[in-house]
Design a protein around this motif. Structure first.
Motif, PDB file in Angstrom:
ATOM      1  N   ASN A  46      37.492 -54.589  18.314  1.00  0.00           N
ATOM      2  CA  ASN A  46      38.044 -53.156  18.948  1.00  0.00           C
ATOM      3  C   ASN A  46      38.224 -52.215  17.873  1.00  0.00           C
ATOM      4  O   ASN A  46      39.190 -52.369  17.325  1.00  0.00           O
ATOM      5  CB  ASN A  46      39.165 -53.646  20.004  1.00  0.00           C
ATOM      6  CG  ASN A  46      39.705 -52.493  20.791  1.00  0.00           C
ATOM      7  OD1 ASN A  46      39.003 -51.327  20.880  1.00  0.00           O
ATOM      8  ND2 ASN A  46      40.766 -52.507  21.424  1.00  0.00           N
ATOM      9  N   VAL A  47      37.381 -51.141  17.810  1.00  0.00           N
ATOM     10  CA  VAL A  47      37.391 -50.095  16.997  1.00  0.00           C
ATOM     11  C   VAL A  47      38.026 -48.899  17.618  1.00  0.00           C
ATOM     12  O   VAL A  47      37.419 -48.406  18.808  1.00  0.00           O
ATOM     13  CB  VAL A  47      36.437 -49.941  16.201  1.00  0.00           C
ATOM     14  CG1 VAL A  47      36.467 -48.878  15.101  1.00  0.00           C
ATOM     15  CG2 VAL A  47      35.751 -50.947  15.644  1.00  0.00           C
ATOM     16  N   ASP A  48      39.186 -48.406  17.093  1.00  0.00           N
ATOM     17  CA  ASP A  48      39.725 -47.036  17.719  1.00  0.00           C
ATOM     18  C   ASP A  48      39.817 -45.951  16.545  1.00  0.00           C
ATOM     19  O   ASP A  48      40.089 -46.254  15.448  1.00  0.00           O
ATOM     20  CB  ASP A  48      41.202 -47.159  18.357  1.00  0.00           C
ATOM     21  CG  ASP A  48      41.656 -46.232  18.844  1.00  0.00           C
ATOM     22  OD1 ASP A  48      40.969 -45.159  19.244  1.00  0.00           O
ATOM     23  OD2 ASP A  48      42.885 -46.106  19.024  1.00  0.00           O
ATOM     24  N   VAL A  49      39.102 -44.982  16.572  1.00  0.00           N
ATOM     25  CA  VAL A  49      39.136 -43.872  15.664  1.00  0.00           C
ATOM     26  C   VAL A  49      39.614 -42.806  16.245  1.00  0.00           C
ATOM     27  O   VAL A  49      39.289 -41.983  17.187  1.00  0.00           O
ATOM     28  CB  VAL A  49      37.514 -43.777  15.468  1.00  0.00           C
ATOM     29  CG1 VAL A  49      37.164 -42.314  14.405  1.00  0.00           C
ATOM     30  CG2 VAL A  49      36.678 -44.916  15.092  1.00  0.00           C
ATOM     31  N   ASP A  50      40.401 -42.452  15.568  1.00  0.00           N
ATOM     32  CA  ASP A  50      41.384 -41.320  15.961  1.00  0.00           C
ATOM     33  C   ASP A  50      41.027 -40.228  14.867  1.00  0.00           C
ATOM     34  O   ASP A  50      41.614 -40.468  13.870  1.00  0.00           O
ATOM     35  CB  ASP A  50      42.882 -41.476  16.129  1.00  0.00           C
ATOM     36  CG  ASP A  50      42.994 -42.236  17.187  1.00  0.00           C
ATOM     37  OD1 ASP A  50      42.496 -42.007  18.289  1.00  0.00           O
ATOM     38  OD2 ASP A  50      44.147 -43.383  17.135  1.00  0.00           O
TER      39      ASP A  50
END
Length: 63
Positions: A46-50
């Motif tokens: 699960n990759v979250d790019v902010d």
């Protein structure tokens, strides 16, 4: 002139090349199709790019 009565001297090199190609194809087929017994990869990725909000610089004289 002496003739080659054996009949297999001219094709020995070709047979060696064809045999080598068959071995290469068999190895490639094993790597591509025969590795189905590998362990299942059940990782949850699960990759979250902010990214920070970036605004353009103000244009001079547009006020």
């Amino acid at each position: 002139m002496a003739e080659n009565t054996n009949g297999s001297g001219g094709n020995a090199g070709l047979a060696f090349i064809v045999g080598g190609l068959l071995v290469v194809v068999a190895v490639l087929a094993w790597f591509m199709f025969g590795r189905s017994g590998a362990a299942d990869d059940t990782r949850d990725i699960n990759v979250d790019v902010d990214l920070p909000e970036v605004s353009a610089p103000a244009v001079p004289g547009s006020n």
